[in-house]
Design a protein around this motif. Structure first.
Motif, PDB file in Angstrom:
ATOM      1  N   TYR A 115      29.023  -1.354 -15.706  1.00  0.00           N
ATOM      2  CA  TYR A 115      29.385  -2.623 -16.129  1.00  0.00           C
ATOM      3  C   TYR A 115      28.737  -2.797 -17.716  1.00  0.00           C
ATOM      4  CZ  TYR A 115      30.263  -3.392 -11.243  1.00  0.00           C
ATOM      5  OH  TYR A 115      30.909  -3.089 -10.170  1.00  0.00           O
ATOM      6  N   HIS A 118      27.177  -5.161 -21.548  1.00  0.00           N
ATOM      7  CA  HIS A 118      27.140  -6.331 -21.002  1.00  0.00           C
ATOM      8  C   HIS A 118      26.027  -7.270 -21.696  1.00  0.00           C
ATOM      9  CE1 HIS A 118      24.381  -4.135 -18.570  1.00  0.00           C
ATOM     10  NE2 HIS A 118      23.420  -5.227 -18.421  1.00  0.00           N
ATOM     11  N   ALA A 120      22.743  -9.539 -20.857  1.00  0.00           N
ATOM     12  CA  ALA A 120      21.918  -9.793 -19.565  1.00  0.00           C
ATOM     13  C   ALA A 120      21.086 -11.183 -20.256  1.00  0.00           C
ATOM     14  CB  ALA A 120      20.747  -8.729 -19.404  1.00  0.00           C
ATOM     15  N   TRP A 153      19.574  -9.208  -9.374  1.00  0.00           N
ATOM     16  CA  TRP A 153      20.658  -9.539 -10.492  1.00  0.00           C
ATOM     17  C   TRP A 153      21.962  -9.492  -9.965  1.00  0.00           C
ATOM     18  CZ3 TRP A 153      18.403  -4.679  -9.193  1.00  0.00           C
ATOM     19  CH2 TRP A 153      19.445  -3.708  -9.226  1.00  0.00           C
ATOM     20  N   TYR A 155      26.378  -9.454 -11.409  1.00  0.00           N
ATOM     21  CA  TYR A 155      27.358  -9.491 -12.761  1.00  0.00           C
ATOM     22  C   TYR A 155      28.360 -10.618 -12.664  1.00  0.00           C
ATOM     23  CZ  TYR A 155      25.116  -4.951 -13.470  1.00  0.00           C
ATOM     24  OH  TYR A 155      24.044  -3.994 -13.870  1.00  0.00           O
ATOM     25  N   GLU A 165      25.263 -10.219 -17.085  1.00  0.00           N
ATOM     26  CA  GLU A 165      24.304  -9.856 -16.066  1.00  0.00           C
ATOM     27  C   GLU A 165      23.246 -10.834 -15.888  1.00  0.00           C
ATOM     28  OE1 GLU A 165      20.981  -6.708 -14.824  1.00  0.00           O
ATOM     29  OE2 GLU A 165      22.124  -6.197 -16.537  1.00  0.00           O
TER      30      GLU A 165
END
Length: 173
Positions: A115, A118, A120, A153, A155, A165
């Motif tokens: 992923y 990304h 976060a 966490w 996604y 995320e």
């Protein structure tokens, strides 16, 4: 000179000494903070390419509850963009335009582990976020995942398959 006058002079000198000392200490910490921040790098913004800027602004503001700072069409560079406010660095949504400043279709990237890239974003309560995502019909790509006592966490993806995320840092008992 009387004793009273001498005491007043000593008191004034003592107070003046305290002011000078406080100023010196303040100046020391000010200079120290400036010196320690030299050379440090701070995130300014992250950018995601999007196909439809209006749709993306609606996703980030209407569905995820973020705040739009501003949006603009840059005729000279053939792009439209919007900035979304985030603490610690903002998010730029960028739509590429053709020579006549019309949107150019983009190819969506495949969403696959790990992923990347990304963005976060930290959250205080991942369980509450999961409920909110369900209520807003935002699919979770993967998660919630957890390293016990450390971090949780998950996604998600925006309409253009840009991966986000959400992270909740845990404290060990």
């Amino acid at each position: 000179m009387s004793i009273g006058t001498i005491l007043i002079i000593l008191l004034v000198m003592f107070c003046l000494g305290l002011v000078i000392l406080a100023t010196a200490i303040g100046l020391f910490f000010f200079m120290r903070s400036r010196a320690s921040s030299k050379g440090k790098q701070k995130a300014d913004h992250f950018a995601f390419q999007v196909e439809d800027l209006s749709r993306s602004i609606h996703f980030y503001t209407g569905k995820l509850g973020m705040k739009k700072m501003f949006s603009k069409i840059d005729d000279d560079h053939h792009e439209a963009f919007a900035f979304i406010e985030l603490e610690g660095g903002n998010l730029e949504l960028l739509q590429i335009l053709d020579e006549e400043n019309r949107p150019i279709p983009m190819e969506k990237r495949e969403i696959a582990p790990p992923y990347c890239p990304h963005l976060a974003i930290q959250t205080e309560d991942l369980s509450e976020l999961v409920q909110s995502l369900k209520e807003k019909d935002i699919p979770i790509i993967k998660g919630p995942l957890e390293i016990p006592g450390q971090v949780r966490w998950l996604y998600i993806a925006d309409p253009d398959n840009n991966v986000i995320e959400y992270v909740q840092w845990l404290r060990s008992a």
